[in-house]
Design a protein around this motif. Structure first.
Motif, PDB file in Angstrom:
ATOM      1  N   GLY B 234       1.011  -1.397  -0.134  1.00 31.30           N
ATOM      2  CA  GLY B 234       0.107   0.211  -0.098  1.00 31.30           C
ATOM      3  C   GLY B 234       0.662   1.226   0.242  1.00 31.30           C
ATOM      4  O   GLY B 234       1.993   1.223   0.546  1.00 31.30           O
ATOM      5  N   GLY B 235       0.370   2.319  -0.760  1.00 32.63           N
ATOM      6  CA  GLY B 235       1.047   3.570  -0.734  1.00 32.63           C
ATOM      7  C   GLY B 235       1.272   4.031   0.623  1.00 32.63           C
ATOM      8  O   GLY B 235       0.406   3.794   1.481  1.00 32.63           O
ATOM      9  N   PHE B 236       1.753   5.310   0.794  1.00 36.09           N
ATOM     10  CA  PHE B 236       1.825   5.941   2.110  1.00 36.09           C
ATOM     11  C   PHE B 236       0.509   6.357   2.534  1.00 36.09           C
ATOM     12  O   PHE B 236      -0.335   6.946   1.788  1.00 36.09           O
ATOM     13  N   GLY B 237       0.056   6.120   3.683  1.00 39.84           N
ATOM     14  CA  GLY B 237      -1.086   6.775   4.258  1.00 39.84           C
ATOM     15  C   GLY B 237      -2.271   5.871   3.906  1.00 39.84           C
ATOM     16  O   GLY B 237      -3.406   6.071   4.249  1.00 39.84           O
ATOM     17  N   LYS B 240      -1.080   0.835   6.378  1.00 36.85           N
ATOM     18  CA  LYS B 240      -0.309  -0.560   6.507  1.00 36.85           C
ATOM     19  C   LYS B 240       0.039  -0.688   7.705  1.00 36.85           C
ATOM     20  O   LYS B 240      -0.234  -1.799   8.258  1.00 36.85           O
ATOM     21  N   ARG B 335      11.882  -1.618   3.012  1.00 36.55           N
ATOM     22  CA  ARG B 335      13.090  -0.832   3.492  1.00 36.55           C
ATOM     23  C   ARG B 335      14.066  -1.868   3.501  1.00 36.55           C
ATOM     24  O   ARG B 335      15.310  -1.643   3.535  1.00 36.55           O
ATOM     25  N   SER B 391       5.712  -1.266   0.673  1.00 39.81           N
ATOM     26  CA  SER B 391       5.795   0.004   0.359  1.00 39.81           C
ATOM     27  C   SER B 391       6.155   0.474  -0.992  1.00 39.81           C
ATOM     28  O   SER B 391       7.203   0.929  -1.265  1.00 39.81           O
ATOM     29  N   PRO B 392       5.287   0.160  -1.936  1.00 35.62           N
ATOM     30  CA  PRO B 392       5.453   0.494  -3.387  1.00 35.62           C
ATOM     31  C   PRO B 392       5.850   1.787  -3.636  1.00 35.62           C
ATOM     32  O   PRO B 392       4.775   2.595  -3.291  1.00 35.62           O
ATOM     33  N   PRO B 393       6.593   2.153  -4.269  1.00 30.85           N
ATOM     34  CA  PRO B 393       7.150   3.698  -4.528  1.00 30.85           C
ATOM     35  C   PRO B 393       5.623   4.300  -5.432  1.00 30.85           C
ATOM     36  O   PRO B 393       5.397   3.403  -6.692  1.00 30.85           O
ATOM     37  N   GLY B 394       5.188   5.259  -5.125  1.00 33.07           N
ATOM     38  CA  GLY B 394       4.114   5.746  -5.699  1.00 33.07           C
ATOM     39  C   GLY B 394       2.687   4.890  -5.744  1.00 33.07           C
ATOM     40  O   GLY B 394       1.828   5.019  -6.519  1.00 33.07           O
ATOM     41  N   GLY B 395       2.552   3.974  -4.872  1.00 35.20           N
ATOM     42  CA  GLY B 395       1.357   3.124  -4.662  1.00 35.20           C
ATOM     43  C   GLY B 395       1.149   1.964  -5.816  1.00 35.20           C
ATOM     44  O   GLY B 395       0.279   1.733  -5.925  1.00 35.20           O
ATOM     45  N   SER B 421      -8.468   7.714   1.311  1.00 31.10           N
ATOM     46  CA  SER B 421      -8.764   9.041   1.496  1.00 31.10           C
ATOM     47  C   SER B 421     -10.121   9.271   1.913  1.00 31.10           C
ATOM     48  O   SER B 421     -10.671  10.393   2.300  1.00 31.10           O
TER      49      SER B 421
END
Lengths: 471, 588
Positions: B234-237, B240, B335, B391-395, B421
């Motif tokens: 999942g992207g940030f926010g 996860k 990471r 944490s995939p870059p750019g979701g 959101s």
């Protein structure tokens, strides 16, 4: 190995190569990794740098103030035997420094008895105090829906042409320790502000300075300015120096320090430039693979620790290249920071200030800073309902653009109206408008009351009875 | 420590080279400089070795010594692990705090486990018993819920010649002696175990018991089994970390190992402060009594991120070997992958996709294959389940780490930015997530809840899928244009989303749902659909159904009805029937 002595303090004449901001020195004797270096050019001018790589009898050095004018034969280097340390003191508040921490306000060198390593050290998670005290910024979209807490790091994601500087100014001016809605406690606030400008334009620096002066805050501010035409590599040092001072002020002088860093994008560009010159394997879009660790080393220098009354709250500002939130800079930042405040070009175009786009914005620490005993008991559910309702507004709007507003169902028409009121009354406020938490929650209830009670499924029925339609 | 085995020749961040010894083996743990910074040999070339250092290398110079320990990178295993918080190389963070204050210093030979604490040992075997690797010779009550079995270490088998009587001992006191082929071996409670190699067991077993999490979307829709592995990208926010925390809190594992790998310091502090206060609904004991934390925050040395994952899984396997069900959470494995990339870059290895090393895939495979349900040497059943956040870059799920991890895991909990959101949590996207364990757990659900889990689940999934299709039409022409039976589907889907899938982690009642509650809620929503369809087919219009007061009760049942009062769901069912009966009277 030719020499076995530490070369600390010795002057070594001649360098082997210069490439961009990187120089290579041979026959160095023993040099430490990460050592601080002075570089003396043929005109006897001194610049400073840092050791990036050492081998037997050679060292690779990045020169902070650039390498133009250096010659291979006429340059000598002096290794210091220690990493870069800067003076820190309370006297530095009210002063303006360049990106390397030298005063540029024509004042004297600040008196300091303490020196600190600019790299800092990681805070032990067991020594942290989990942040729970909210900061009232007087801005509704932040206080109600993305509440900041003391010790949090929340970046502003913006784009060029969007008034992020104005918003940062307003936050800095209005920030105070939050109290419960309806109470009017005035607390003695030990706020200090540390400002780090990286590659910013002269007028941006000037506007921040003016804003600090006008609000009478200037004597509580330390400004570190690396301007757009200052050396690029210096940008990599500026925030570290600023954060070193912030740590001293927060954890030794017990102040609540607000750190504003702008613009992270310029910092990352500098990082890419160095990496590129060193021929490192790039990851996404040419940025180095260690950009995550590097940025984390800045952002993680935030928080509260046991045994100290102070705190560090970070508000880094970054302009998203091409407004792309998936670009590596905002993306990596979002993964490290505790939320983000995203500004919207669409709202800016409609002249709505502050143009906070609430849906992609987030405050991760909000849940522990709001609610009963902190802001007001109905706040968490209210915020969640605002999110749900405004998210639905987006669907309704795209439907309306196809079938027309008149064709919407009666419920959706209410949502349509809610969306408008949300933007005009709740998001929109003036640069000088400082709303109390109670005012903010009241406006939120007023606009939610546009919707029928049955739509407010996330709010407790007792709270609906108490607040619905009362504002 | 012995004489210096080698001297440093080159330093570049966390990677150094040293020369001078042919005795140090690949993978050996070494002490770097006189500060004894911990490092690991990751490459050998003639007499020159490449070492990754797990602590800050600032200030090191060429010519400094490197000491051999003669051991591969290892962890200490003994009573005292549970309730602890370690850094990536198993240094106890509270002890570091006492030594260096609020900031983490470096270079001190700290033992992970306390040598002075005395543990109450009770022998399980007697003199003369035959023993071999993994056989429990005694037990120690470690916390209120965990009894620590003292097992015979790897490589020792023979006859017990002496077992200590029940008493209190420290972990390095001898508590037994074994006569082996090579002479008598003293046994203490303390083991040192290499982290890069999986611990052995008797054999793998078939996995058919779910790892319950109390989270409806996970348990009912995309179940994980004990011994299985899952990925949360999942992207940030997108939540996860909250999802990981929820599973750490409420899963029915006996032991939880939580690895914070390259993540935020405040999050680890939150766990540290929250878990001792939370009570496990099953054992009624504080959650900290079953939890081990490994914290390597994003600003700690990058190489230690790699170590933290292996430290965690080895500890997890150790408790599995005692016959416990262990759940391991790694937040975030991206990471870890990035740490591999960074080290690889410093070694100037040829990069594969997006700068990641070519061995990324095999490292991930090795790690996820350490999950499993096994029969231990002692004859017990234990398991390690792995839940890895990505944490995939750019979701963007097409990036290498997500794709490679998908290859080796069988449950996919994909988090969705749009749901996040709208603050729909957990933001697990029901259309692209999956579980390959459905067949494994069907029987369990049937037996446990006496309800047809598989059928109810399939029905609900069908409604949600259909909603996906109908939504496309709604976006073009508005919902009013749909026939009423399809609008019943939309209404049911809305109920599924808001009343069932959405779950509030911060709500006291809603944070955890028993399988019984999950099934009853789901059945109730599907019952609503059946009744609504029936009455619509008789000519009722959708609005009359949307106005039924029962909808409000359905939406609020998740946080008004606690797990202990499920009979109140029957009352809602009765009310629902009553309201529909009345409606039907109008359309006879």
């Amino acid at each position: 190995m030719k020499t076995t002595e530490r070369s600390a303090g010795l002057l070594i004449a001649g360098i082997t190569s210069v490439e961009g901001p990187i120089i290579r020195v041979e026959d160095t004797g023993i040099v430490a990794y990460d050592e601080f270096v002075e570089i003396i050019d043929s005109k006897n001018q001194t610049r400073v740098g840092r050791v990036l790589e050492v081998g037997e009898n050679f060292a690779v050095i990045e020169v902070f103030s650039g390498t133009s004018g250096l010659t291979t034969a006429g340059t000598s280097v002096r290794f210091s035997g220690r990493s870069l340390q800067v003076p820190v003191s309370r006297e530095m508040l009210g002063r303006i420094f360049n990106g390397m921490g030298k005063p540029i306000d024509h004042g004297p060198l600040p008196l300091a008895h303490n020196f600190a390593d600019i790299n800092g050290q990681p805070i032990n998670p067991t020594a942290r105090i989990y942040p729970r005290d909210y900061i009232q910024t007087g801005i509704s979209t932040i206080d109600a829906m993305n509440t900041l807490v003391m010790g949090q790091k929340v970046p502003i994601f913006s784009g060029s042409g969007i008034p992020h500087d104005l918003l940062a100014n307003q936050i800095v001016r209005q920030a105070r320790i939050g109290s419960q809605a309806g109470t009017n406690e005035e607390r003695d606030e030990n706020f200090a502000i540390v400002f780090a400008g990286m590659g910013i334009k002269h007028d941006v620096a000037e506007s921040f300075r003016n804003a600090f002066t006008e609000s009478g805050a200037l004597n509580r501010v330390a400004m570190f300015l690396n301007l757009a035409d200052d050396p690029v590599v210096e940008r990599l040092v500026t925030p570290k120096i600023a954060l070193t001072l912030a740590e001293y002020l927060a954890f030794k002088c017990d102040l609540h320090v607000l750190v504003v860093m702008t613009d992270i994008t310029n910092y990352c560009e500098a990082l890419r430039q160095i990496s590129n010159k060193r021929g490192e394997v790039p990851s996404r879009k040419g940025y180095p693979g260690y950009m995550y660790s590097d940025l984390a080393n800045l952002y993680e220098r935030t928080g509260r620790i046991k045994g100290s009354e102070g705190s560090i709250t970070q508000i880094p500002i970054l302009t998203m290249p091409n407004d792309d939130i998936t670009h590596p800079i905002p993306d990596i930042t979002g993964y490290i920071t505790e939320g983000q405040i995203v500004l919207s070009r669409t709202l800016t175009a409609q002249d709505i200030y502050p143009p906070v786009s609430v849906l992609p914005s987030l405050s991760r620490l909000m849940k522990d800073g709001i609610g009963e005993g902190k802001t007001r008991a109905d706040h968490p559910a209210l915020a969640s309902q605002l999110y749900a309702a405004y998210a639905h507004v987006q669907d309704v709007r795209s439907l309306a653009s196809v079938i027309g507003e008149e064709e919407l169902s009666s419920i959706d028409q209410k949502y349509f109206e809610f969306g408008r009121a949300f933007e005009k009354q709740f998001v929109n406020q003036s640069f000088s408008e400082n709303r109390s938490i109670e005012e903010t929650l009241t406006i939120a209830w007023r606009i939610l009351s546009i919707l029928p009670k049955t739509e407010l499924t996330r709010i407790k029925e007792s709270d609906i009875e108490k607040y619905y339609g009362t504002a | 420590m012995t004489d210096a085995a080698a001297v440093i020749t080159w330093i570049n961040g966390p990677v150094i080279r040293a020369r001078g010894s042919s005795k140090i083996a690949m993978g050996d743990m070494v002490g770097v400089s006189d500060q004894n910074l911990i490092g690991e040999v990751i490459g050998l070339h003639d007499d020159e070795m490449t070492i990754q250092v797990f602590e800050e290398t600032s200030g090191l110079t060429p010519g400094m010594p490197v000491y051999s320990t003669g051991l591969p990178l290892s962890v200490e295993l003994a009573p005292g692990l549970i309730g602890s918080i370690f850094d990536g190389i198993q240094r106890p963070l509270p002890v570091i705090e006492r030594k260096t204050g609020s900031f983490i210093g470096r270079g001190f030979g700290l033992t992970p486990l306390d040598r002075r604490t005395r543990w109450s040992f009770t022998p399980l075997l007697i003199k003369g018993n035959k023993v071999s690797e993994g056989i429990a010779i005694g037990s120690v009550p470690e916390t209120g819920v965990i009894t620590h079995k003292i097992m015979i270490p790897h490589g020792i088998s023979g006859t017990l010649t002496w077992v200590a009587p029940a008493n209190d001992y420290t972990i390095d006191e001898v508590i037994a002696r074994v006569e082996t082929e090579h002479g008598e071996e003293p046994i203490t409670m303390l083991r040192r175990c290499p982290v890069r190699k999986a611990r052995s067991f008797k054999n793998r077993k078939e996995k058919n018991e779910p790892l319950l999490t109390g989270q409806r979307v996970l348990d009912t829709f995309f179940p994980l089994v004990k011994g299985g592995s899952a990925i949360i990208p999942g992207g940030f926010g997108t939540g996860k970390t909250i999802t990981q925390h929820q599973v750490a809190k409420w899963s029915d594992a006996d032991v939880v190992v939580y690895i914070g790998c390259g993540e935020r310091g405040n999050e680890m502090t939150e766990v540290l402060q929250e878990f001792p206060k939370l009570i496990d609904p099953r054992s009624k004991r504080p959650l900290m009594e079953r939890t081990i934390l490994i914290a390597n925050t994003s600003n700690m040395q990058v190489a230690a991120r790699d170590a933290s994952v292996y430290t965690g899984i080895t500890i997890a396997e150790y408790y599995r070997d005692m016959g416990y069900h262990v759940a391991l959470m790694a937040d975030s494995t991206s990471r870890w992958a990035e740490a591999m990339r960074e080290i690889s870059g410093r070694l100037e290895e040829m990069p594969a996709q997006e700068g990641y090393p070519a061995y990324l895939s095999s490292r991930l495979a090795e790690f996820y294959e350490r999950a499993g349900l096994v029969e231990t040497f002692n004859g017990d059943t234990g398991s390690v389940s792995i839940i890895g956040a990505v944490s995939p870059p750019g979701g963007d799920f097409s990036e290498p780490v997500t794709q490679q991890t998908r290859q080796y895991t069988r449950v996919f909990w994909g988090l969705d930015k749009n749901l996040a959101s709208a603050r729909h949590f957990p933001s697990v996207n029901w259309l692209n997530s999956y579980s390959e364990y459905l067949d494994n757990v069907t029987e369990w659900w049937q037996a446990e809840t006496q309800m047809p889990w598989r059928e109810l689940r399939a029905k609900a999934m069908q409604i949600l899928t259909e909603e996906g299709h109908l939504d496309q039409i709604v976006k073009l022409v508005g919902p009013d244009a749909l026939p009423d039976d399809q609008r019943v589907t939309l209404e049911t889907a809305r109920l599924l989303r808001e009343a069932f899938l959405q779950q509030n982690a911060l709500d006291e009642i809603d944070t955890y749902a028993t399988p019984q509650k999950q099934m009853k809620m789901l059945e109730l929503i599907l019952h609503f659909q059946a009744r609504a369809e029936a009455v619509v087919s008789r000519g009722a219009i959708i609005n009359t159904i949307q106005e039924l007061p029962i909808l409000n009760s359905l939406i609020r049942m998740k946080n008004t009805i606690p797990n202990e009062q499920l009979e109140r769901l029957d009352e809602i069912r009765n009310a629902l029937d009553e309201q529909f009966d009345q409606l039907e009277l109008l359309y006879r």
